[in-house]
Design a protein around this motif. Structure first.
Motif, PDB file in Angstrom:
ATOM      1  N   MET A   1       0.851  -1.198   0.000  1.00 29.06           N
ATOM      2  CA  MET A   1       0.000   0.000   0.000  1.00 29.06           C
ATOM      3  C   MET A   1       0.885   1.246   0.000  1.00 29.06           C
ATOM      4  SD  MET A   1      -3.027   0.965   2.697  1.00 29.06           S
ATOM      5  CE  MET A   1      -3.956  -0.523   2.277  1.00 29.06           C
ATOM      6  N   SER A   2       0.595   2.246  -0.851  1.00 24.25           N
ATOM      7  CA  SER A   2       1.446   3.430  -0.986  1.00 24.25           C
ATOM      8  C   SER A   2       1.270   4.364   0.198  1.00 24.25           C
ATOM      9  CB  SER A   2       1.081   4.184  -2.271  1.00 24.25           C
ATOM     10  OG  SER A   2      -0.195   4.766  -2.133  1.00 24.25           O
ATOM     11  N   PHE A   3       2.273   5.265   0.391  1.00 28.88           N
ATOM     12  CA  PHE A   3       2.181   6.264   1.457  1.00 28.88           C
ATOM     13  C   PHE A   3       0.951   7.142   1.264  1.00 28.88           C
ATOM     14  CE2 PHE A   3       6.564   5.151   2.293  1.00 28.88           C
ATOM     15  CZ  PHE A   3       6.652   5.300   3.661  1.00 28.88           C
ATOM     16  N   ARG A   4       0.655   7.462   0.001  1.00 27.08           N
ATOM     17  CA  ARG A   4      -0.500   8.317  -0.247  1.00 27.08           C
ATOM     18  C   ARG A   4      -1.781   7.608   0.158  1.00 27.08           C
ATOM     19  NH1 ARG A   4      -4.435   9.573  -3.717  1.00 27.08           N
ATOM     20  NH2 ARG A   4      -4.894  11.790  -4.064  1.00 27.08           N
ATOM     21  N   ARG A   5      -1.853   6.288  -0.141  1.00 26.28           N
ATOM     22  CA  ARG A   5      -3.054   5.538   0.222  1.00 26.28           C
ATOM     23  C   ARG A   5      -3.153   5.387   1.729  1.00 26.28           C
ATOM     24  NH1 ARG A   5      -6.118   3.079  -3.156  1.00 26.28           N
ATOM     25  NH2 ARG A   5      -6.649   1.432  -1.664  1.00 26.28           N
ATOM     26  N   LEU A   6      -1.998   5.229   2.401  1.00 23.72           N
ATOM     27  CA  LEU A   6      -2.018   5.148   3.857  1.00 23.72           C
ATOM     28  C   LEU A   6      -2.332   6.492   4.497  1.00 23.72           C
ATOM     29  CD1 LEU A   6       1.112   2.910   4.502  1.00 23.72           C
ATOM     30  CD2 LEU A   6      -1.259   2.271   4.862  1.00 23.72           C
ATOM     31  N   GLY A   7      -2.057   7.576   3.763  1.00 25.24           N
ATOM     32  CA  GLY A   7      -2.297   8.909   4.321  1.00 25.24           C
ATOM     33  C   GLY A   7      -1.274   9.299   5.359  1.00 25.24           C
ATOM     34  N   LEU A   8      -0.089   8.646   5.393  1.00 28.30           N
ATOM     35  CA  LEU A   8       0.891   8.897   6.444  1.00 28.30           C
ATOM     36  C   LEU A   8       1.449  10.304   6.399  1.00 28.30           C
ATOM     37  CD1 LEU A   8       2.855   5.535   6.396  1.00 28.30           C
ATOM     38  CD2 LEU A   8       1.316   6.348   8.182  1.00 28.30           C
ATOM     39  N   LEU A   9       1.597  10.869   5.216  1.00 28.39           N
ATOM     40  CA  LEU A   9       2.232  12.173   5.105  1.00 28.39           C
ATOM     41  C   LEU A   9       1.258  13.285   4.754  1.00 28.39           C
ATOM     42  CD1 LEU A   9       5.562  11.293   3.281  1.00 28.39           C
ATOM     43  CD2 LEU A   9       5.141  11.587   5.714  1.00 28.39           C
ATOM     44  N   SER A  10       0.077  12.957   4.369  1.00 31.60           N
ATOM     45  CA  SER A  10      -0.832  13.997   3.898  1.00 31.60           C
ATOM     46  C   SER A  10      -1.089  15.108   4.914  1.00 31.60           C
ATOM     47  CB  SER A  10      -2.159  13.370   3.457  1.00 31.60           C
ATOM     48  OG  SER A  10      -1.976  12.636   2.275  1.00 31.60           O
ATOM     49  N   PRO A  11      -1.439  14.837   6.182  1.00 29.29           N
ATOM     50  CA  PRO A  11      -1.683  15.933   7.137  1.00 29.29           C
ATOM     51  C   PRO A  11      -0.438  16.781   7.386  1.00 29.29           C
ATOM     52  CG  PRO A  11      -2.644  13.883   7.914  1.00 29.29           C
ATOM     53  CD  PRO A  11      -1.754  13.526   6.756  1.00 29.29           C
ATOM     54  N   LEU A  12       0.704  16.139   7.589  1.00 31.76           N
ATOM     55  CA  LEU A  12       1.936  16.878   7.839  1.00 31.76           C
ATOM     56  C   LEU A  12       2.357  17.679   6.616  1.00 31.76           C
ATOM     57  CD1 LEU A  12       4.329  17.569   9.641  1.00 31.76           C
ATOM     58  CD2 LEU A  12       5.458  15.481   8.849  1.00 31.76           C
ATOM     59  N   ALA A  13       2.233  17.089   5.435  1.00 28.87           N
ATOM     60  CA  ALA A  13       2.616  17.788   4.212  1.00 28.87           C
ATOM     61  C   ALA A  13       1.742  19.016   3.988  1.00 28.87           C
ATOM     62  CB  ALA A  13       2.517  16.836   3.018  1.00 28.87           C
ATOM     63  N   ALA A  14       0.439  18.848   4.206  1.00 28.80           N
ATOM     64  CA  ALA A  14      -0.470  19.980   4.018  1.00 28.80           C
ATOM     65  C   ALA A  14      -0.177  21.086   5.026  1.00 28.80           C
ATOM     66  CB  ALA A  14      -1.911  19.510   4.154  1.00 28.80           C
ATOM     67  N   THR A  15       0.052  20.701   6.285  1.00 31.19           N
ATOM     68  CA  THR A  15       0.351  21.690   7.330  1.00 31.19           C
ATOM     69  C   THR A  15       1.632  22.439   7.006  1.00 31.19           C
ATOM     70  OG1 THR A  15      -0.740  20.282   8.986  1.00 31.19           O
ATOM     71  CG2 THR A  15       0.719  22.019   9.798  1.00 31.19           C
ATOM     72  N   SER A  16       2.667  21.705   6.635  1.00 32.88           N
ATOM     73  CA  SER A  16       3.958  22.326   6.320  1.00 32.88           C
ATOM     74  C   SER A  16       3.840  23.259   5.109  1.00 32.88           C
ATOM     75  CB  SER A  16       5.003  21.240   6.044  1.00 32.88           C
ATOM     76  OG  SER A  16       5.161  20.402   7.167  1.00 32.88           O
ATOM     77  N   TYR A  17       3.133  22.815   4.109  1.00 31.99           N
ATOM     78  CA  TYR A  17       2.937  23.631   2.910  1.00 31.99           C
ATOM     79  C   TYR A  17       2.243  24.944   3.260  1.00 31.99           C
ATOM     80  CZ  TYR A  17       0.818  25.181  -1.483  1.00 31.99           C
ATOM     81  OH  TYR A  17       0.400  25.939  -2.546  1.00 31.99           O
ATOM     82  N   ASN A  18       1.195  24.866   4.059  1.00 29.85           N
ATOM     83  CA  ASN A  18       0.434  26.064   4.393  1.00 29.85           C
ATOM     84  C   ASN A  18       1.225  27.011   5.292  1.00 29.85           C
ATOM     85  OD1 ASN A  18      -1.814  25.254   2.873  1.00 29.85           O
ATOM     86  ND2 ASN A  18      -2.614  24.024   4.574  1.00 29.85           N
ATOM     87  N   LEU A  19       2.067  26.463   6.152  1.00 27.45           N
ATOM     88  CA  LEU A  19       2.929  27.323   6.968  1.00 27.45           C
ATOM     89  C   LEU A  19       3.935  28.063   6.084  1.00 27.45           C
ATOM     90  CD1 LEU A  19       3.598  25.105  10.122  1.00 27.45           C
ATOM     91  CD2 LEU A  19       2.129  27.123   9.950  1.00 27.45           C
ATOM     92  N   MET A  20       4.403  27.407   5.030  1.00 23.08           N
ATOM     93  CA  MET A  20       5.283  28.098   4.088  1.00 23.08           C
ATOM     94  C   MET A  20       4.531  29.238   3.394  1.00 23.08           C
ATOM     95  SD  MET A  20       8.284  26.846   4.320  1.00 23.08           S
ATOM     96  CE  MET A  20       7.900  26.636   6.082  1.00 23.08           C
ATOM     97  N   LEU A  21       3.268  29.041   3.194  1.00 23.32           N
ATOM     98  CA  LEU A  21       2.427  30.096   2.620  1.00 23.32           C
ATOM     99  C   LEU A  21       2.366  31.296   3.573  1.00 23.32           C
ATOM    100  CD1 LEU A  21       0.632  30.701   0.165  1.00 23.32           C
ATOM    101  CD2 LEU A  21      -1.282  29.655   1.401  1.00 23.32           C
ATOM    102  N   ALA A  22       2.282  31.020   4.874  1.00 26.18           N
ATOM    103  CA  ALA A  22       2.290  32.098   5.871  1.00 26.18           C
ATOM    104  C   ALA A  22       3.618  32.847   5.841  1.00 26.18           C
ATOM    105  CB  ALA A  22       2.026  31.534   7.261  1.00 26.18           C
ATOM    106  N   PHE A  23       4.718  32.113   5.726  1.00 26.72           N
ATOM    107  CA  PHE A  23       6.031  32.757   5.625  1.00 26.72           C
ATOM    108  C   PHE A  23       6.086  33.687   4.417  1.00 26.72           C
ATOM    109  CE2 PHE A  23       7.572  29.499   8.586  1.00 26.72           C
ATOM    110  CZ  PHE A  23       8.480  30.231   9.333  1.00 26.72           C
ATOM    111  N   ALA A  24       5.503  33.254   3.316  1.00 24.88           N
ATOM    112  CA  ALA A  24       5.500  34.095   2.116  1.00 24.88           C
ATOM    113  C   ALA A  24       4.731  35.389   2.355  1.00 24.88           C
ATOM    114  CB  ALA A  24       4.888  33.321   0.943  1.00 24.88           C
ATOM    115  N   LEU A  25       3.605  35.317   3.073  1.00 24.50           N
ATOM    116  CA  LEU A  25       2.829  36.521   3.381  1.00 24.50           C
ATOM    117  C   LEU A  25       3.624  37.480   4.254  1.00 24.50           C
ATOM    118  CD1 LEU A  25      -0.704  34.965   4.086  1.00 24.50           C
ATOM    119  CD2 LEU A  25       0.031  36.202   2.037  1.00 24.50           C
ATOM    120  N   TYR A  26       4.316  36.956   5.248  1.00 28.75           N
ATOM    121  CA  TYR A  26       5.143  37.798   6.121  1.00 28.75           C
ATOM    122  C   TYR A  26       6.284  38.437   5.333  1.00 28.75           C
ATOM    123  CZ  TYR A  26       3.118  36.627  10.701  1.00 28.75           C
ATOM    124  OH  TYR A  26       2.284  36.515  11.795  1.00 28.75           O
TER     125      TYR A  26
END
Length: 646
Positions: A1-26
């Motif tokens: 079963m793939s990591f994407r299917r397991l969902g192991l990284l999806s929450p962390l990846a989304a959170t990290s991505y969005n925090l980078m978006l906050a850095f860009a705004l600052y």
């Protein structure tokens, strides 16, 4: 079963991505802050130094982003698979957008506010404007004036909304226990980084960073505002102890030998009970006054103050004069109580409950009638409370002006702050003529203030000029001229000492006045009938006004004042001090020393008007200046914390 299917990284990846978006705004907000105030930051700005400040700013952005987004991070990584549904994900999205939208908004607002304070806004701003009912109209006016920032804000928030990524969770894609474990591990892994980000580093030796840490990335105290961000400055000053006593001197007597704010009169001349009138003119910086700037623009500068120029020709003033703060709330204690602003305006701190005296209380004790005048509504800026606490027996504001049928009432209200200067100064002169001599009064004008409006009938006479404030300065100067014309016809005029100064400086279009020291250049003008006019080659500051007046009156008793008697002090012993973004500036012996409380950051010749050449380690008086400044700081902090301001 793939990591994407397991969902192991999806929450962390989304959170990290969005925090980078906050850095860009600052980051964008910091660039806007720089461009909006380019004339202040551009002198001597190099690409390498800009990169240094931007890299330093990343440290403070990380702290602000991790703290303000901590709830969002926890919600995104909660190991509760029951919550991993579209509605919950939308809730997280809105929390992120609202939190970072507010952060972006306050950063943009502070970019507009910077020219008035030369620093990032702290929590004291809420106390400063707590009694104002006109903030909505002011905010609307500035929004319209800086509409391009509003457009940019809307665009950036639209873009953030489009770029935001939710966790890609579907019930059929993975086992729920895998999702819970993934979220728990992600939360545990990210937690130390969030805490370290808020503190400013991983090491246990690292203290949580404060606003003063910004100075390690700058060459000038003013630049600290560019390194910081406003959310950080706000939350780092919530409930903080403002005044901390340093241990520069362990021997109290040794410190007092270097500097002592207790003045003991040593002459035997009986007290001369002349009237005292203090005009505190809003934003009336030294830069606008032609008579004090004959060297500007190759000698062609005429300024905006013909009436005050005429007054200076009959007065005593000083070659180098400074205010002790950058806000109105700093000017009041400096001028009337000889208390400078260190760290924060003291009467927005717990020290405001201290016993405080001033010119009014000293002279009231000698039989003077005292009154304070301010054309705004009672309670505005906290001036009424301060005037009462420092010995003013009466207070006259907008309500009192309106009640006097001899004047125009609210027809003379400027629509934002107060009664226009011209009618209110006429009211001021009239009320003094009804007071019993000797009297001591002070007036705080309002018209040369944001939103920089003047009465309609004067718009042809005083049209728009290079800076918005220039027409207001011309109007207020005219009002001052009419005040002196009116007062000169009164019998009390010849028995009166007049002092004119500004509460602080304001908008600038000359580089000499956009430096760390130039931003404090304020006129101090003393007029007394029969006294020989002179521009004395001395360093003067607002806190010198009280002791100078006491000297002119031959006040017979010991009194407290941080300043000195300018007219009875030799030129080489005059000095000035102010505080900007964690740096104390001490002016004496022909130099300006900058000190962060622990070490000297720079020293400049006073003749180096653009502050380009750091002479640290090359000035003979450097150690002496440091020793004196330390004594001033320690005396200030001890007396603030021990309630010894009288």
């Amino acid at each position: 079963m793939s990591f994407r299917r397991l969902g192991l990284l999806s929450p962390l990846a989304a959170t990290s991505y969005n925090l980078m978006l906050a850095f860009a705004l600052y980051f964008i907000a910091r660039i806007v802050y720089l461009l909006e105030n380019w004339s202040y930051f551009s002198p001597n700005l190099t690409s390498s130094h800009l990169l240094e400040m931007l890299s330093g700013g990343l440290l403070f952005d990380t702290s602000a982003i991790m703290l303000t987004n901590s709830l969002y991070i926890v919600l995104m990584l909660l190991p509760l698979h029951q919550l991993a549904v579209p509605t919950y994900q939308k809730l997280c999205r809105w929390i992120f957008l609202i939190v970072n939208g507010v952060a972006l908004g306050v950063n943009f607002c502070d970019a507009v506010y910077f020219p008035f304070t030369m620093r990032r806004t702290t929590m004291t701003v809420f106390g400063e404007f707590s009694n104002e009912g006109n903030l909505g109209s002011i905010f609307l006016t500035e929004t319209l004036r800086h509409f391009y920032l509003l457009v940019l804000f809307v665009f950036l928030m639209w873009l953030a909304c489009r770029l935001y990524r939710q966790s890609d969770i579907r019930k059929t894609d993975f086992c729920w226990w895998h999702y819970d474990v993934s979220c728990l591990l992600s939360l545990l892994a990210l937690a130390p980084f969030v805490v370290a980000g808020i503190r400013g580093g991983f090491s246990t030796a690292v203290r949580p960073i404060t606003v003063s840490n910004a100075n390690q990335y700058v060459d000038r105290p003013m630049e600290a505002a560019l390194v910081l961000n406003t959310p950080f400055s706000l939350y780092r000053t919530i409930g903080k102890a403002v005044f901390v006593v340093p241990d520069y001197y362990s021997d109290e007597q040794e410190m007092e030998r270097v500097y002592n704010p207790i003045h003991v009169p040593n002459d035997t001349v009986p007290m001369v009970k002349k009237n005292v009138v203090v005009l505190i003119v809003e934003s009336f910086g030294r830069e606008y006054i032609g008579a004090l700037n004959r060297s500007l623009e190759n000698g062609h500068y005429r300024g905006y103050t013909p009436c005050v120029d005429s007054l200076i020709a009959k007065s005593i003033t000083f070659s180098h004069s400074y205010c002790n703060g950058r806000k109105s709330i700093d000017g009041m204690p400096s001028i009337l109580s000889s208390i400078p602003m260190f760290v924060e305006p003291f009467f927005l701190t717990p020290a405001s409950m201290n016993h405080v005296g001033g010119i009014a209380s000293l002279l009231a004790g000698e039989g003077y009638q005292t009154a304070f005048f301010h054309g705004a509504q009672r309670g505005s800026m906290g001036f009424m409370a301060f005037s009462r606490s420092t010995g003013f027996q009466d207070y006259y504001g907008r309500e009192d002006f309106n009640d006097d049928k001899r004047f125009g009432g609210d027809d003379d209200f400027d629509g934002t702050w107060a009664i226009w200067d011209e009618p209110f100064l006429q009211y001021y002169a009239t009320k003094m003529s009804e007071m019993k001599e000797p009297f001591m009064t002070a007036v705080f004008t309002a018209s040369s203030h944001h939103p920089f409006a003047i009465p309609k009938k004067y718009k042809q006479q005083f049209p728009e000029e290079h800076l918005q404030i220039h027409k207001c300065i011309r109007y207020t100067d005219m009002a001052i001229g009419k005040f002196f014309e009116r007062a000169s016809r009164e019998p009390w005029f010849k028995n009166t000492i007049f002092v004119l100064t500004s509460d602080h400086t304001n908008m600038s279009d000359h580089p000499e006045y956009q430096t760390d020291l130039g931003g404090f250049a304020s006129p101090i003008i003393i007029y007394e009938t029969g006294r020989e006019p002179e521009i004395q080659d001395k360093i003067a500051q607002q806190i010198d006004i009280l002791p100078t007046l006491m000297g002119m009156l031959h006040y017979p008793n010991p009194y407290f004042a941080f300043g000195i008697d300018l007219l009875n002090t030799s030129s080489e012993d005059t000095w000035a001090v102010n505080y900007l973004n964690g740096i104390y500036q001490y002016v004496k012996y022909g130099h300006v020393l900058q000190f962060d409380g622990k070490q000297i950051k720079a020293i400049y010749a006073l003749t180096d008007s653009l502050m380009k050449h750091n002479l640290e380690g090359k000035v003979a008086e450097q150690s002496r200046m440091e020793r004196e400044l330390k004594a001033i700081i320690q005396q200030y902090m001890e007396r603030m914390t021990q309630d010894r301001l009288k």
